[in-house]
Design an enzyme around this catalytic site. Sequence first.
Site, PDB file in Angstrom:
ATOM      1  N   LYS A  33      30.334  48.888  48.420  1.00  0.00           N
ATOM      2  CA  LYS A  33      30.256  47.638  48.514  1.00  0.00           C
ATOM      3  C   LYS A  33      31.101  46.963  47.666  1.00  0.00           C
ATOM      4  O   LYS A  33      31.767  47.193  46.750  1.00  0.00           O
ATOM      5  CB  LYS A  33      28.441  47.128  48.078  1.00  0.00           C
ATOM      6  CG  LYS A  33      28.233  47.467  46.579  1.00  0.00           C
ATOM      7  CD  LYS A  33      27.084  47.244  46.093  1.00  0.00           C
ATOM      8  CE  LYS A  33      26.820  47.563  44.821  1.00  0.00           C
ATOM      9  NZ  LYS A  33      25.236  47.267  44.306  1.00  0.00           N
ATOM     10  N   ARG A 129      13.047  43.647  41.040  1.00  0.00           N
ATOM     11  CA  ARG A 129      13.938  43.033  41.731  1.00  0.00           C
ATOM     12  C   ARG A 129      13.666  42.843  43.418  1.00  0.00           C
ATOM     13  O   ARG A 129      13.213  41.957  43.957  1.00  0.00           O
ATOM     14  CB  ARG A 129      15.314  43.437  41.644  1.00  0.00           C
ATOM     15  CG  ARG A 129      16.712  42.601  41.822  1.00  0.00           C
ATOM     16  CD  ARG A 129      17.870  43.240  41.402  1.00  0.00           C
ATOM     17  NE  ARG A 129      18.236  44.592  42.418  1.00  0.00           N
ATOM     18  CZ  ARG A 129      19.298  45.440  42.027  1.00  0.00           C
ATOM     19  NH1 ARG A 129      20.233  44.530  41.335  1.00  0.00           N
ATOM     20  NH2 ARG A 129      19.513  46.523  42.609  1.00  0.00           N
ATOM     21  N   TYR A 253      47.085  29.392  23.947  1.00  0.00           N
ATOM     22  CA  TYR A 253      46.283  28.080  23.874  1.00  0.00           C
ATOM     23  C   TYR A 253      45.345  27.932  22.639  1.00  0.00           C
ATOM     24  O   TYR A 253      44.651  29.424  22.349  1.00  0.00           O
ATOM     25  CB  TYR A 253      45.474  27.985  25.040  1.00  0.00           C
ATOM     26  CG  TYR A 253      46.170  27.560  26.318  1.00  0.00           C
ATOM     27  CD1 TYR A 253      46.599  26.297  26.332  1.00  0.00           C
ATOM     28  CD2 TYR A 253      46.257  28.318  27.374  1.00  0.00           C
ATOM     29  CE1 TYR A 253      47.373  25.814  27.474  1.00  0.00           C
ATOM     30  CE2 TYR A 253      46.954  28.189  28.423  1.00  0.00           C
ATOM     31  CZ  TYR A 253      47.416  26.930  28.628  1.00  0.00           C
ATOM     32  OH  TYR A 253      48.131  26.378  29.598  1.00  0.00           O
ATOM     33  N   MET A 301      46.022  31.680  32.313  1.00  0.00           N
ATOM     34  CA  MET A 301      45.484  31.695  33.784  1.00  0.00           C
ATOM     35  C   MET A 301      46.583  32.841  34.304  1.00  0.00           C
ATOM     36  O   MET A 301      46.026  34.002  35.021  1.00  0.00           O
ATOM     37  CB  MET A 301      45.774  30.575  34.597  1.00  0.00           C
ATOM     38  CG  MET A 301      45.433  30.664  36.022  1.00  0.00           C
ATOM     39  SD  MET A 301      45.606  28.826  36.950  1.00  0.00           S
ATOM     40  CE  MET A 301      44.068  28.033  36.271  1.00  0.00           C
TER      41      MET A 301
END
EC number: 5.1.1.1
Length: 357
Positions: A33, A129, A253, A301
């Site tokens: 999956k 669940r 950053y 990024m």
Amino acid sequence: MRPARALIDLQALRHNYRLARELTGAKALAVVKADAYGHGAVRCALALETEADGFAVACIEEALELRAAGIKAPVLLLEGFFEASELALIAEHDLWCVVHSLWQLEAIEQTPVRKPLTIWLKMDTGMHRVGVHPKDYQDAYQRLLASGKVSRIVLMSHFARADELDAAATEQQVAVFEAARQGLSAECSLRNSPAVLGWPSIKSDWVRPGIMLYGATPFEVAQAEAARLQPVMTLQSRIISVRELPAGEPVGYGAKFISPRPTRVGVVAMGYADGYPRQAPTGTPVVVAGKRTQLIGRVSMDMLCVDLTEVPEATVGSPVELWGKQVLASDVAMQAGTIPYQIFCNLKRVPLDCIGE
């Protein structure tokens, strides 16, 4: 061409599948999956098709992708169907289907199908669940048989805490399952990856190896059988810039890293847009030119920075392993406060190259 790549070792994938079989003596559904946890579902399924007892996916869209690629082995829909109209496709493409809710049972009773279905009837043994309540399980089983729409039923449940090797919850779930299925003569499936590796006393006819197929441990602690896994994915790139910084200079950053000494900084073509975890902190392991070093500063990024001070031979073009055989994905995930499942699934932009076909 941007050098960021994920190398997929299909021989390692086969090794891990065989290990699941060896440890359990059971039939094994290879869980592919979420695009095989980011490894490429079609490629992985094709690599395993000659020996896999079947495959498991989340939904019919993923199953149809395998069928379109020529995969003829059984494919189980782990979430079953989302609306009754899917039952026609399930029958047409000879898919196996989980039933985890009474509304799905009612849909099967009320919907014509071209041929009888193979159903995996899921019990909620404590994860809360999805799954049929234990008190309703026997009735659900009998209703499926009486519907005339079902040729075979496999009994199943899913463990919530099997990755905690000392958790009594797993044994409690087994006890609930055994009590609720008493008298039902059908095959069973209980063991997921952590149960395959760490709970040998649990017996089931079918096992469902997922994360272990891809060579990552489901445990936070060392475990003997998990140590036998072979990493399937190597996330790699190259150094694209090198600079020398004096002590006291910021990197990246937010100036989250200040060089504590004269520091040689390498910039790697890899960032959070590729799927590398932005939250990975300074100190996260990286291998450059075959030597272990560390991430420094904030992940950008498209780029991240590494400390090359102790790797003097590294230069522009030097190879970088972000995770793989030298840096385990589980170690990177732990540093980033997440799990290997997530970092694998987050890879969206990086091309996949296969070896061992």
